[in-house]
Structures are given as C-alpha cells and as structure tokens.
Design an enzyme around this catalytic site. Structure first.
Site, PDB file in Angstrom:
ATOM      1  N   GLU A  81       0.852  -1.198   0.000  1.00  0.00           N
ATOM      2  CA  GLU A  81       0.000   0.000   0.000  1.00  0.00           C
ATOM      3  C   GLU A  81       0.885   1.244   0.000  1.00  0.00           C
ATOM      4  O   GLU A  81       1.979   1.245   0.589  1.00  0.00           O
ATOM      5  CB  GLU A  81      -0.905  -0.062   1.247  1.00  0.00           C
ATOM      6  CG  GLU A  81      -1.732   1.167   1.554  1.00  0.00           C
ATOM      7  CD  GLU A  81      -2.814   1.489   0.535  1.00  0.00           C
ATOM      8  OE1 GLU A  81      -2.478   1.563  -0.664  1.00  0.00           O
ATOM      9  OE2 GLU A  81      -3.965   1.706   0.931  1.00  0.00           O
ATOM     10  N   ASP A  82       0.417   2.306  -0.639  1.00  0.00           N
ATOM     11  CA  ASP A  82       1.200   3.547  -0.649  1.00  0.00           C
ATOM     12  C   ASP A  82       1.118   4.259   0.696  1.00  0.00           C
ATOM     13  O   ASP A  82       2.127   4.615   1.287  1.00  0.00           O
ATOM     14  CB  ASP A  82       0.769   4.479  -1.804  1.00  0.00           C
ATOM     15  CG  ASP A  82      -0.729   4.790  -1.800  1.00  0.00           C
ATOM     16  OD1 ASP A  82      -1.483   4.171  -1.021  1.00  0.00           O
ATOM     17  OD2 ASP A  82      -1.148   5.654  -2.593  1.00  0.00           O
ATOM     18  N   ASP A 138      -4.031   5.923   5.790  1.00  0.00           N
ATOM     19  CA  ASP A 138      -4.501   7.205   6.315  1.00  0.00           C
ATOM     20  C   ASP A 138      -5.579   6.919   7.367  1.00  0.00           C
ATOM     21  O   ASP A 138      -5.256   6.651   8.528  1.00  0.00           O
ATOM     22  CB  ASP A 138      -5.012   8.024   5.122  1.00  0.00           C
ATOM     23  CG  ASP A 138      -5.436   9.422   5.486  1.00  0.00           C
ATOM     24  OD1 ASP A 138      -5.160   9.861   6.609  1.00  0.00           O
ATOM     25  OD2 ASP A 138      -6.056  10.106   4.643  1.00  0.00           O
ATOM     26  N   ARG A 167       1.775  11.900  -9.705  1.00  0.00           N
ATOM     27  CA  ARG A 167       2.246  10.533  -9.456  1.00  0.00           C
ATOM     28  C   ARG A 167       3.681  10.335  -9.957  1.00  0.00           C
ATOM     29  O   ARG A 167       4.419   9.506  -9.457  1.00  0.00           O
ATOM     30  CB  ARG A 167       1.346   9.511 -10.173  1.00  0.00           C
ATOM     31  CG  ARG A 167      -0.036   9.384  -9.595  1.00  0.00           C
ATOM     32  CD  ARG A 167      -0.723   8.146 -10.159  1.00  0.00           C
ATOM     33  NE  ARG A 167      -2.163   8.198 -10.031  1.00  0.00           N
ATOM     34  CZ  ARG A 167      -2.858   7.845  -8.947  1.00  0.00           C
ATOM     35  NH1 ARG A 167      -2.224   7.404  -7.889  1.00  0.00           N
ATOM     36  NH2 ARG A 167      -4.169   7.923  -8.924  1.00  0.00           N
ATOM     37  N   GLY A 185      -7.214   4.265   7.367  1.00  0.00           N
ATOM     38  CA  GLY A 185      -7.117   2.809   7.517  1.00  0.00           C
ATOM     39  C   GLY A 185      -8.266   2.074   6.848  1.00  0.00           C
ATOM     40  O   GLY A 185      -8.248   0.844   6.752  1.00  0.00           O
ATOM     41  N   ASP A 192      -1.112  10.531  -5.775  1.00  0.00           N
ATOM     42  CA  ASP A 192      -1.653  11.658  -6.554  1.00  0.00           C
ATOM     43  C   ASP A 192      -2.479  12.629  -5.716  1.00  0.00           C
ATOM     44  O   ASP A 192      -2.920  12.322  -4.610  1.00  0.00           O
ATOM     45  CB  ASP A 192      -2.560  11.138  -7.670  1.00  0.00           C
ATOM     46  CG  ASP A 192      -3.927  10.692  -7.135  1.00  0.00           C
ATOM     47  OD1 ASP A 192      -3.946   9.927  -6.146  1.00  0.00           O
ATOM     48  OD2 ASP A 192      -4.961  11.112  -7.682  1.00  0.00           O
TER      49      ASP A 192
HETATM   50  P1  IMP Z   1      -7.474   5.487   3.871  1.00  0.00           P
HETATM   51  O1  IMP Z   1      -8.579   4.583   3.436  1.00  0.00           O
HETATM   52  O2  IMP Z   1      -8.010   6.778   4.438  1.00  0.00           O
HETATM   53  O3  IMP Z   1      -6.456   4.854   4.766  1.00  0.00           O
HETATM   54  O4  IMP Z   1      -6.716   5.967   2.576  1.00  0.00           O
HETATM   55  C1  IMP Z   1      -5.970   5.137   1.817  1.00  0.00           C
HETATM   56  C2  IMP Z   1      -5.856   5.674   0.422  1.00  0.00           C
HETATM   57  O5  IMP Z   1      -6.229   7.045   0.324  1.00  0.00           O
HETATM   58  C3  IMP Z   1      -4.412   5.592  -0.018  1.00  0.00           C
HETATM   59  O6  IMP Z   1      -4.182   4.390  -0.666  1.00  0.00           O
HETATM   60  C4  IMP Z   1      -4.299   6.766  -0.951  1.00  0.00           C
HETATM   61  O7  IMP Z   1      -4.652   6.374  -2.252  1.00  0.00           O
HETATM   62  C5  IMP Z   1      -5.304   7.761  -0.448  1.00  0.00           C
HETATM   63  N1  IMP Z   1      -4.639   8.776   0.399  1.00  0.00           N
HETATM   64  C6  IMP Z   1      -4.643   8.860   1.741  1.00  0.00           C
HETATM   65  N2  IMP Z   1      -3.916   9.896   2.171  1.00  0.00           N
HETATM   66  C7  IMP Z   1      -3.439  10.480   1.050  1.00  0.00           C
HETATM   67  C8  IMP Z   1      -2.575  11.610   0.828  1.00  0.00           C
HETATM   68  O8  IMP Z   1      -2.079  12.281   1.739  1.00  0.00           O
HETATM   69  N3  IMP Z   1      -2.301  11.875  -0.473  1.00  0.00           N
HETATM   70  C9  IMP Z   1      -2.816  11.174  -1.512  1.00  0.00           C
HETATM   71  N4  IMP Z   1      -3.590  10.098  -1.342  1.00  0.00           N
HETATM   72  C10 IMP Z   1      -3.908   9.767  -0.070  1.00  0.00           C
END
Ligand code: IMP
Length: 176
Positions: free
Chosen positions: A99-100, A103, A165, A105, A159
């Site tokens: 995973e990149d 955030d 990207r 989760g 992105d």
């Molecule tokens: P989560 O579901 O909130 O944990 O977010 C995960 C996904 O949201 C990541 O795989 C990213 O694609 C995107 N994401 C979360 N934070 C960022 C950020 O700071 N910049 C860009 N994409 C983000």
C-alpha cells in the site's frame, strides 16, 4: 489555485527505505515465494521498486483497486473493491499487501478483509507511508517505510486529483 509542493521525503531517503524494507522481507520470506498484491493506483511505483530490490523469488504480482478519494482531499467513510482478483491467486499463498499510504485505515482494512476471505497461508501488510493522525480503523502495518504528519502528500505514485504521481520524491501540498 496553484498548489505549492513542499519537499517531505527525498528520492535518496525513499531509495534507502525501499532497500531496508526489501531486506526485511527477504529475511522473513526466506524459503518462501510470496505473492505481492498492490493497491492501485498509488502503490504502483513503490511495488515496482520493492519487487526489483527483493532477492526472494516472488511467485506472482497482482493488483486490486478500491474506491478512491476522487478530487477531494477528504476521505469518504467507506471503501469498496472496484477491481478484485480470483480466489486461486490468494488461497494457500503467502500474500504481502503493498500500500502507498495508510490514512484513515479504511481502504487497507477493507483490502485485508477481502484477501483474508480467500484464506491465504499468511497475509502481511507493507506500507510506504503511515499517517496515524487520521486513523479511524486500526491497522497493523508489518513493514513500514515512513510515518508522516497530517498533510496531504503526493509523488512517488501518490496523486492529488490524478496529478503528481510521476514525481520521484514525496511532497506535501499547501493549498492556501
Ligand atoms: P485510507 O482509506 O483513508 O487509509 O486511505 C488510503 C488511500 O487514500 C491511499 O491508498 C491513498 O490512495 C489515499 N490517500 C490517503 N492519504 C493520502 C494523501 O495524503 N495523499 C494522496 N492520497 C492519499
């Protein structure tokens, strides 16, 4: 409105960290042949560099895709799988989810649940970035690159509104 990009993690730091993570994986997956599963689109560059840095023979590389942020910097409440993979890719295999950024989760937890439902031999998470300040769902990151502050980051596959990207380093965005 022009976004200002502020340097956060350099190319050299990313490269050193990818080497460190690949060494950790090589140590833990000795005598095994794991499958890397990347979450599209943000992990594609990280996964490509990680795979090339690993000595362990990788038996397969797959990708899944979950619903994304679109053009907003605010996470929606739920993720859904919009491109999955077939059960035989996962069942009985050692899976490393790549995973990149973790955030809230929600995306990662959804992906882990999805993969677990296909009964892998093992399932671990390797994430380049962790943004713990915004966590809503607990996620265990087995292999972590960097912990980042609560900023919206871009570059190295990540992105904002489909842009940035291609940047080889990681920046955060100032939108004021
Ligand atoms: P989560 O579901 O909130 O944990 O977010 C995960 C996904 O949201 C990541 O795989 C990213 O694609 C995107 N994401 C979360 N934070 C960022 C950020 O700071 N910049 C860009 N994409 C983000």
């Amino acid at each position: 409105m022009e976004a200002k990009l502020v340097p956060l993690i350099s190319q050299a730091e990313i490269s050193a960290t990818v080497s460190r993570l690949s060494q950790e994986l090589d140590r833990d997956y000795r005598h095994r042949s794991p499958v890397l599963v990347g979450i599209l689109k943000g992990s594609f560059i990280f996964l490509a560099d990680l795979a090339r840095s690993m000595q362990t023979p990788i038996s397969n590389i797959e990708f899944i895709r979950l619903s994304s942020y679109g053009s907003s910097t605010v996470s929606p409440g739920k993720a859904s799988i919009i491109m999955g993979l077939s059960e035989e890719v996962v069942k009985g295999h050692d899976i490393i989810l790549v995973e990149d950024i973790v955030d809230t989760g929600i995306t990662t937890a959804t992906a882990l649940d999805f993969l677990n439902s296909y009964q892998p031999a093992s399932l671990k998470l390797c994430a380049l970035l962790d943004k713990p300040a915004r966590r809503k769902v607990p996620v265990t990151i087995d292999y972590l690159g960097f912990t980042v502050p609560d900023h919206f980051v871009v570059g190295y596959g990540i992105d904002f509104d489909c842009k940035y990207r291609q940047l080889p380093a990681i920046y955060y965005i100032l939108t004021e």
